[in-house]
Structures are given as structure tokens and as C-alpha cells.
Design an enzyme around this catalytic site. Structure first.
Site, short mmCIF file in Angstrom:
data_model
loop_
_atom_site.label_atom_id
_atom_site.label_comp_id
_atom_site.label_asym_id
_atom_site.label_seq_id
_atom_site.Cartn_x
_atom_site.Cartn_y
_atom_site.Cartn_z
N TYR A 76 -2.45 -1.47 10.50
CA TYR A 76 -2.51 -1.63 9.05
C TYR A 76 -1.21 -1.16 8.40
CZ TYR A 76 -3.99 -0.93 4.21
OH TYR A 76 -4.09 -0.97 2.84
N SER A 104 0.86 -1.19 0.00
CA SER A 104 0.00 0.00 0.00
C SER A 104 0.89 1.23 0.00
CB SER A 104 -0.88 -0.01 1.26
OG SER A 104 -1.47 1.25 1.51
#
Length: 287
Positions: free
Chosen positions: A161, A148
Site C-alpha cells: 500500500y 496518502s
């Protein structure tokens, strides 16, 4: 014929977390535009059944398989079934992932462990199950692991995350080197996928906190939902990822601002600066 269709067309793609968001976008592009057979793996069996029906109605070939990436046995069974019943895997996409909002010290232990078991362990289990089989095949194949923009940056109130995506990026970089060291560099291609802002349901379904500063966690969720409103369509992102993969890129990025974040991260590390607090800055940069 595009380079992506020449490389991937006619092959088998296995996509975890294929029921929605980026996974579904990759599946639609692979099946409908590249002519791949897609194996849709997800714990949301209704979602992948619906997607399989959609793709088959459009003339594509798809298989839906219930699979929890937290279970190494489930990935092993998925790999064996795919190779035996569908064919050799040309593309493995370790995509399944979840989010978590809130201060790190407020994060429930169960939420932390679930996130790590899906976002990090799930990638490992996928590699363990599929890569030996891919190495044994004569044809070229690709492994994509979903990191990401969070894998090259830092942000408050979603530390679990962000941590997991840093871990996946490091794992993928190491795997790339190991494949080369083992003599398979021209055979199996390992690539890291770094989406920026791509529409999905990950923010709505993100874990919350049960006590502590609940308001801060929910305010952050609302901020990220505003980012989603400006986000890239998953199908458009899929086209970009496949084109970059076909061009031989290692870091597959959805938008130019992801590369900017990579450069900013490198500069921060090179100058040994403390991370800058991001507060109220969660927007999609204009291109």
C-alpha cells in the site's frame, strides 16, 4: 458563496471508489453542499446505488455506474458515457484503492497484483480515459489523484500500500508538470490528495497473508482499526480538500500532521538517514 462552490458548483464530478469512505464523503459534499452532479463509480454496485438514492432523495443529481478501475476499457466507457449523457467533467477523482497487511515476503502474489492494478494502474487508466476529453473542453477542470500520508512516509507491514501511494504521488507530480509543459496549466488543474486518518472500511477489507507470519499481519490490522476509531469523518475531510483545491493548493491534506510527515520525510532524505522503525506508534496526533 464559498470559493469552492463558485469553482465547482454546477459541474460534473466523477469519483471512483465512491461507494464508501473518502469517495462517498467527497460525493456527498460535492452533491449536497456544492451542487455538483456526481457520477459514482465502484465495483460495489449496491453501495453506489444506495448512495445515488440517498443523494437524489435530498434533491441532488447523481448517476451510479459499475466500474472496475483495473479494466482500461471500463474507464473508457465510463468517460464516454459521462461526457455523452451527463456533461463535461469538471472534477475527476481517482480514488479507488485497497490495502494489504503483512510482511512483504509473506504477501500473496495475487494480492500484490490486485493492489497494484487498483491503486496504481487504476489511476493511470482514469487519466488515460478522461484527461484528453477534459483537455478538449473549453472550461476549467480538475484532476485529483488519491495518494496518502503513506505516500510521504514508510511503515512496516503494509509495504504494498505504501509503495502504491508513493507511486501515485510521483505520477501526480509528473502529470502536473506535463500539463504545464503541454500548455494547459490554466485550463486543467492537477492536485494530489493526501489523507491522513480518515474513516473508511479499507482496513477491514485489507488483504491478508495465507502463510508465514499471519499473526503479525492481523495484529497490524487491529492497530490500524484503532487509528480508524480516532479518524476524521470523510465529509469533514471532503470540505477541507475542496477548500484547499479552491485556494489553488497542489497537496491537499486532511490534517496538519500530514504536513508534518511531509517535512519529516524531506528531512530524512536531505540527511540520508535510514527510515526509523515505526512500532506501536499508529495513533492520530492531537491537533
Amino acid at each position: 458563496m464559498s470559493d469552492a462552490k463558485a469553482l465547482f458548483g454546477g459541474g460534473v464530478a466523477v469519483i471512483t471508489g465512491a461507494g464508501a469512505g473518502i469517495g462517498a464523503g467527497l460525493a456527498r459534499h460535492a452533491a449536497l453542499e456544492l451542487g455538483m452532479t456526481v457520477v459514482l463509480a465502484d465495483v460495489d454496485t449496491a453501495a453506489i446505488a444506495a448512495l445515488r438514492a440517498e443523494l437524489e432523495a435530498a434533491g441532488a443529481r447523481a448517476v451510479d455506474v459499475a466500474c472496475d478501475v483495473r479494466d482500461p476499457g471500463a474507464l473508457e466507457r465510463l468517460a464516454e458515457r459521462t461526457v455523452t449523457e451527463v456533461g463535461p467533467v469538471r472534477l475527476l477523482v481517482n480514488n479507488a484503492g485497497v490495502e494489504q497487511f503483512g510482511y512483504l515476503w509473506d504477501t500473496p502474489v495475487a494480492n500484490w497484483e490486485r493492489l497494484v492494478s487498483i491503486n496504481v494502474n487504476g489511476v493511470f487508466h482514469g487519466i488515460r480515459a478522461f484527461l484528453p476529453r477534459m483537455l478538449a473542453e473549453a472550461g476549467r477542470s480538475w484532476v485529483w489523484n488519491l495518494s496518502s500520508i503513506g505516500g510521504v512516509s514508510a511503515a512496516p507491514l503494509q509495504a504494498p500500500y505504501i509503495m502504491s501511494k508513493h507511486a501515485v504521488l510521483a505520477l501526480t507530480e509528473c502529470l502536473h508538470q506535463e500539463v504545464e509543459l503541454a500548455g494547459h496549466a490554466g485550463h486543467v488543474h492537477v492536485q494530489a490528495v493526501l489523507p491522513g486518518a480518515v474513516a473508511s472500511d479499507i482496513f477491514e477489507s485489507a488483504g491478508a497473508v495465507e502463510d508465514g507470519d499471519i499473526a503479525a499481519a492481523e495484529e497490524h490490522r487491529e492497530a490500524m482499526l484503532k487509528v480508524k476509531a480516532q479518524a476524521m469523518d470523510p465529509l469533514d475531510a471532503a470540505r477541507v480538500f475542496f477548500d484547499q483545491a479552491a485556494a489553488g493548493e497542489f497537496y491537499l491534506t486532511s490534517q496538519p500532521f500530514v504536513v508534518d510527515a511531509m517535512a519529516a520525510r524531506a528531512d530524512t532524505l536531505a540527511h540520508r538517514r535510514a527510515p526509523v522503525l515505526l512500532q506501536g506508534e499508529f495513533t492520530v496526533p492531537a491537533e
